[in-house]
Design a protein around this motif. Structure first.
Motif: not given
Lengths: 243, 243
Positions: B154, B171, B106, B236, B166-167, B234, B163-164, B158-160
């Motif tokens: 989603e 960012g 990740l 995100f 995103y930084p 947002t 979104k992982i 591990f999740g979306n």
């Protein structure tokens, strides 16, 4: 053993800031002093002082890697260099690991990222999450930023800070079993008044850290073939509540 | 100028993988070949080959930093070392920057993170987002992972994945103005059948990349004192739709 010895914990502080006299450095010192005074055993990995090699590569292994280099395969060979093994031993010994670092443009310092890259213990599928190798340990993030708190809120200019740090808290730490304590974020750290508040809040956080209840993430059994069981909040949503 | 010359673009490929013959390396080569054949000008920053120093520190500056070291302050002094200035010049020249790298647990490789840390151009408050320095440029993420797609959905284990990352996308890149193209994720890359699909999908992506419509993020004017205007999604949420 006396009562005091029974309660003694092993604390590992992983700290990443290039300037020892920075406010982030002061928070690190405060943590070391607090746990030492409480009779706990404290180890510090000061990554800048250690000149930690942030780049995962062939040089992380004692055995010469001939031909195709695949990090994950090499990590299973138990040929990691001594510096990395020392860090692993520190983690294995610790009851609580605290990460103290600044956010640089929504990112952790690369040197801290590089502390995670070569560590095989963090990838022992299917031993992950609540079944992970380190399920008896706790981890705490202590993050500093010169920015104001409002920009890191759910609808703030930068977005939810706990979703921004998800790859670390959830991706690295919960992944290998760590119980994640609610992170502490120190905002506006170039402002003296904020610094005072931060030092106080940090003192209070340290007081309760060892016994604090971790964030309740989803368990392995909450996932089926199609993903997370219907009706359950995702872990992004769960950690996003800690602001 | 002929019509062809008018259409020529400057492409910068930032690539981070320790093994040149890896599938990630193959995707990099494919991109270089494609754009070269199309008559565009291609520059490559192969961070492992360049032995890029991932750790932001005093050594990033030609002027000796005496006493307190504050990265952000030093970055305003225009005393960055030659290696970093070269990278900045590449970015300034590029119309499209493509980042090609594997996700390690990740996280992006630290060496890629370290490419961003010392760059002052990415922090020119209040020149950010749609008002950012690089608002005429585009950026594209090409990410590889041995994991299956389902774990990065989603509600996956591990999740979306958007979104992982995103930084990085939001960012680092949107922060300084880049228009972010829908990322391309290559899953199950150790599987031959998946590799074939990936190569095909990557070829199609490269075909349209230069003219592709970027993700519609919120603009600076969408934020007030209290954060994002009510009713607006947002960022995100917005990027989370690209899976």
């Amino acid at each position: 053993m006396t009562e005091i010895e029974n309660k003694e914990k092993n604390i590992l502080i992983v700290y990443a800031h290039p300037e020892p006299t920075s406010f982030t450095g002061i928070l690190k010192n405060q943590a070391v002093e607090f746990f030492t005074q409480q009779g706990h055993s404290v180890a510090v990995s000061d990554l800048y002082e250690m000149n930690w090699n942030a780049v995962a590569n062939r040089t992380d292994f004692t055995k010469e890697v001939k031909g195709f280099f695949k990090l994950q395969l090499e990590q299973r060979q138990n040929t990691l260099i001594e510096e990395i093994k020392i860090e692993q031993a520190k983690v294995e010994k610790a009851n609580l690991v605290i990460f103290i670092f600044p956010l640089w443009r929504l990112r952790l310092p690369a040197i801290l990222k590089g502390w995670f890259d070569p560590t095989p213990w963090s990838y022992q599928w299917p031993k992950l999450y609540n079944n992970g190798t380190f399920k008896e340990k706790k981890a705490l993030l202590c993050v500093t930023t010169p920015e104001e708190k409002v920009v890191f809120s759910e609808r703030g200019l930068f977005g939810n800070i706990s979703k921004i740090t998800y790859p670390l808290t959830h991706g690295c730490l919960y992944f290998c079993g760590f119980n994640i304590l609610p992170p502490i974020y120190h905002y506006s750290i170039n402002n003296e008044e904020s610094q005072e508040k931060s030092l106080k809040a940090w003192g209070e956080k340290l007081e309760k850290a060892i016994d604090e209840t971790p964030i309740e993430f989803n368990k392995l059994t909450d996932y089926g073939e199609g993903g997370l069981t219907e009706g359950k909040k995702t872990d992004f949503e769960r950690i996003g509540e800690y602001l």
